[in-house]
Design an enzyme around this catalytic site. Structure first.
Site, PDB file in Angstrom:
ATOM      1  N   ARG A   1      -4.771  -4.988  -7.572  1.00 50.72           N
ATOM      2  CA  ARG A   1      -5.173  -3.591  -7.293  1.00 50.72           C
ATOM      3  C   ARG A   1      -4.124  -2.640  -7.909  1.00 50.72           C
ATOM      4  O   ARG A   1      -3.596  -1.741  -7.270  1.00 50.72           O
ATOM      5  CB  ARG A   1      -5.335  -3.357  -5.792  1.00 50.72           C
ATOM      6  CG  ARG A   1      -6.503  -4.180  -5.207  1.00 50.72           C
ATOM      7  CD  ARG A   1      -6.794  -3.845  -3.761  1.00 50.72           C
ATOM      8  NE  ARG A   1      -5.632  -4.021  -2.911  1.00 50.72           N
ATOM      9  CZ  ARG A   1      -4.919  -3.035  -2.361  1.00 50.72           C
ATOM     10  NH1 ARG A   1      -5.260  -1.781  -2.558  1.00 50.72           N
ATOM     11  NH2 ARG A   1      -3.895  -3.291  -1.610  1.00 50.72           N
TER      12      ARG A   1
ATOM     13  N   HIS B   1       3.262  -7.837 -11.063  1.00 46.31           N
ATOM     14  CA  HIS B   1       4.127  -8.435 -10.040  1.00 46.31           C
ATOM     15  C   HIS B   1       5.018  -9.535 -10.598  1.00 46.31           C
ATOM     16  O   HIS B   1       4.714 -10.714 -10.435  1.00 46.31           O
ATOM     17  CB  HIS B   1       3.259  -9.008  -8.915  1.00 46.31           C
ATOM     18  CG  HIS B   1       2.670  -7.960  -8.037  1.00 46.31           C
ATOM     19  ND1 HIS B   1       3.252  -7.540  -6.857  1.00 46.31           N
ATOM     20  CD2 HIS B   1       1.551  -7.221  -8.179  1.00 46.31           C
ATOM     21  CE1 HIS B   1       2.527  -6.599  -6.311  1.00 46.31           C
ATOM     22  NE2 HIS B   1       1.476  -6.387  -7.089  1.00 46.31           N
TER      23      HIS B   1
ATOM     24  N   ARG C   1      -3.721   5.343  -9.232  1.00 43.77           N
ATOM     25  CA  ARG C   1      -3.792   4.207  -8.310  1.00 43.77           C
ATOM     26  C   ARG C   1      -5.100   3.447  -8.489  1.00 43.77           C
ATOM     27  O   ARG C   1      -6.109   4.019  -8.855  1.00 43.77           O
ATOM     28  CB  ARG C   1      -3.646   4.688  -6.863  1.00 43.77           C
ATOM     29  CG  ARG C   1      -2.285   5.345  -6.610  1.00 43.77           C
ATOM     30  CD  ARG C   1      -2.181   5.874  -5.188  1.00 43.77           C
ATOM     31  NE  ARG C   1      -2.449   4.808  -4.249  1.00 43.77           N
ATOM     32  CZ  ARG C   1      -3.277   4.919  -3.209  1.00 43.77           C
ATOM     33  NH1 ARG C   1      -3.898   6.054  -2.978  1.00 43.77           N
ATOM     34  NH2 ARG C   1      -3.465   3.890  -2.414  1.00 43.77           N
TER      35      ARG C   1
ATOM     36  N   CYS D   1       4.426  -2.171  -8.551  1.00 43.61           N
ATOM     37  CA  CYS D   1       3.114  -1.764  -8.063  1.00 43.61           C
ATOM     38  C   CYS D   1       3.191  -0.578  -7.089  1.00 43.61           C
ATOM     39  O   CYS D   1       3.440   0.530  -7.520  1.00 43.61           O
ATOM     40  CB  CYS D   1       2.423  -2.988  -7.463  1.00 43.61           C
ATOM     41  SG  CYS D   1       0.663  -2.938  -7.664  1.00 43.61           S
TER      42      CYS D   1
ATOM     43  N   GLU E   1       0.869  -1.187   0.000  1.00 45.77           N
ATOM     44  CA  GLU E   1       0.000   0.000   0.000  1.00 45.77           C
ATOM     45  C   GLU E   1       0.900   1.229   0.000  1.00 45.77           C
ATOM     46  O   GLU E   1       1.575   1.513   0.987  1.00 45.77           O
ATOM     47  CB  GLU E   1      -0.926  -0.060   1.236  1.00 45.77           C
ATOM     48  CG  GLU E   1      -2.028   0.952   1.209  1.00 45.77           C
ATOM     49  CD  GLU E   1      -2.877   0.897  -0.055  1.00 45.77           C
ATOM     50  OE1 GLU E   1      -3.245  -0.217  -0.484  1.00 45.77           O
ATOM     51  OE2 GLU E   1      -3.146   1.964  -0.627  1.00 45.77           O
TER      52      GLU E   1
ATOM     53  N   GLU F   1       7.573 -10.683  -9.382  1.00 47.11           N
ATOM     54  CA  GLU F   1       8.099 -11.527  -8.284  1.00 47.11           C
ATOM     55  C   GLU F   1       7.130 -12.659  -7.920  1.00 47.11           C
ATOM     56  O   GLU F   1       7.510 -13.595  -7.236  1.00 47.11           O
ATOM     57  CB  GLU F   1       8.444 -10.663  -7.067  1.00 47.11           C
ATOM     58  CG  GLU F   1       7.297 -10.268  -6.168  1.00 47.11           C
ATOM     59  CD  GLU F   1       6.447  -9.125  -6.718  1.00 47.11           C
ATOM     60  OE1 GLU F   1       6.567  -8.778  -7.907  1.00 47.11           O
ATOM     61  OE2 GLU F   1       5.644  -8.598  -5.928  1.00 47.11           O
TER      62      GLU F   1
HETATM   63  N1  GLN Z   1      -3.254  -0.303  -4.737  1.00 49.45           N
HETATM   64  C1  GLN Z   1      -1.991  -0.244  -4.093  1.00 49.45           C
HETATM   65  C2  GLN Z   1      -1.555   1.203  -3.869  1.00 49.45           C
HETATM   66  O1  GLN Z   1      -2.217   2.088  -4.241  1.00 49.45           O
HETATM   67  C3  GLN Z   1      -0.925  -0.958  -4.892  1.00 49.45           C
HETATM   68  C4  GLN Z   1      -1.251  -2.432  -4.950  1.00 49.45           C
HETATM   69  C5  GLN Z   1      -0.055  -3.333  -5.017  1.00 49.45           C
HETATM   70  O2  GLN Z   1       1.077  -2.951  -4.698  1.00 49.45           O
HETATM   71  N2  GLN Z   1      -0.300  -4.561  -5.384  1.00 49.45           N
HETATM   72  O3  GLN Z   1      -0.537   1.440  -3.289  1.00 49.45           O
END
Ligand code: GLN
Length: 188
Positions: free
Chosen positions: A141, A177, A113, A79, A48, A179
């Site tokens: 997300r 991702h 985001r 991300c 996050e 990873e």
């Molecule tokens: N939605 C997250 C953010 O705004 C990012 C999601 C993720 O790292 N998988 O930080």
């Protein structure tokens, strides 16, 4: 190669496994004293971004890391990590310029985001990455790169007509991702 993985929140264990599987020497960055260990690359995991940004600031890690990143330290970011790096945040009310203590703001892209929706925003697709075919790409997300702000930014993969991974100077950053798909074709 020595990789320092930011380990204050999010999917840092997966990032550590990814780099270990590639033969890197990995250590965790949790406090300022960890920075003295020296690294060839900084890895910023998913998670996050707002929480990570706040913790980086609270822990006194933000300023030294920003200096290193701005000074050309190699970075591998997924991300939330991409969001921390982006020069511009396209969220309503969000901007790296107005919250300079939370976003590094060095990578010349704009990101939005949670661009694919909050709840149903996780999916997997396959596509081309940096000339490699049929790479599995997991989005969780995920943000979208809504704008590329410099001709020096190289797009490595796309989805729905938008870049999903980019390279700029020493930084490689993903909205997905890599990873999590380490059993598939390696991407770096
Ligand atoms: N939605 C997250 C953010 O705004 C990012 C999601 C993720 O790292 N998988 O930080």
């Amino acid at each position: 190669m020595r990789v320092g993985v930011l380990a204050v929140q999010g999917a840092f264990a997966e990032m550590e496994a990814y780099w270990r599987a590639r033969g890197a020497e990995v250590f965790e960055i949790r406090q300022t004293s960890d920075l003295g260990r020296g690294m060839d690359m900084l890895a910023l995991p998913g998670g996050e971004s707002t929480v990570q940004g706040k913790l980086l600031n609270d822990l006194g890690l933000f300023a030294p890391l920003k200096e290193s990143v701005a000074g050309g330290l190699g970075v591998f970011a997924t991300c939330a990590g991409l969001i921390l790096l982006a020069e511009r945040i396209d969220d309503p009310g969000g901007s790296a310029a107005t919250r300079p203590e939370q976003w590094f703001g060095v990578l010349p892209v704009a990101v939005r985001r949670n661009a694919y929706g909050r709840q149903l925003g996780s999916f997997t697709t396959r596509g081309e990455f940096d000339g490699r075919h049929d790479v599995e790409m997991t989005f969780i997300r995920a943000p979208a790169i809504t704008d590329v702000l410099s001709p020096e930014v190289e797009t490595l993969s796309t989805f729905d007509g938008r870049p999903t991974s980019v390279r700029w100077r020493g930084i490689t950053a993903f909205t997905w991702h890599p990873e999590l798909n380490m059993h598939g074709p390696g991407v770096v």
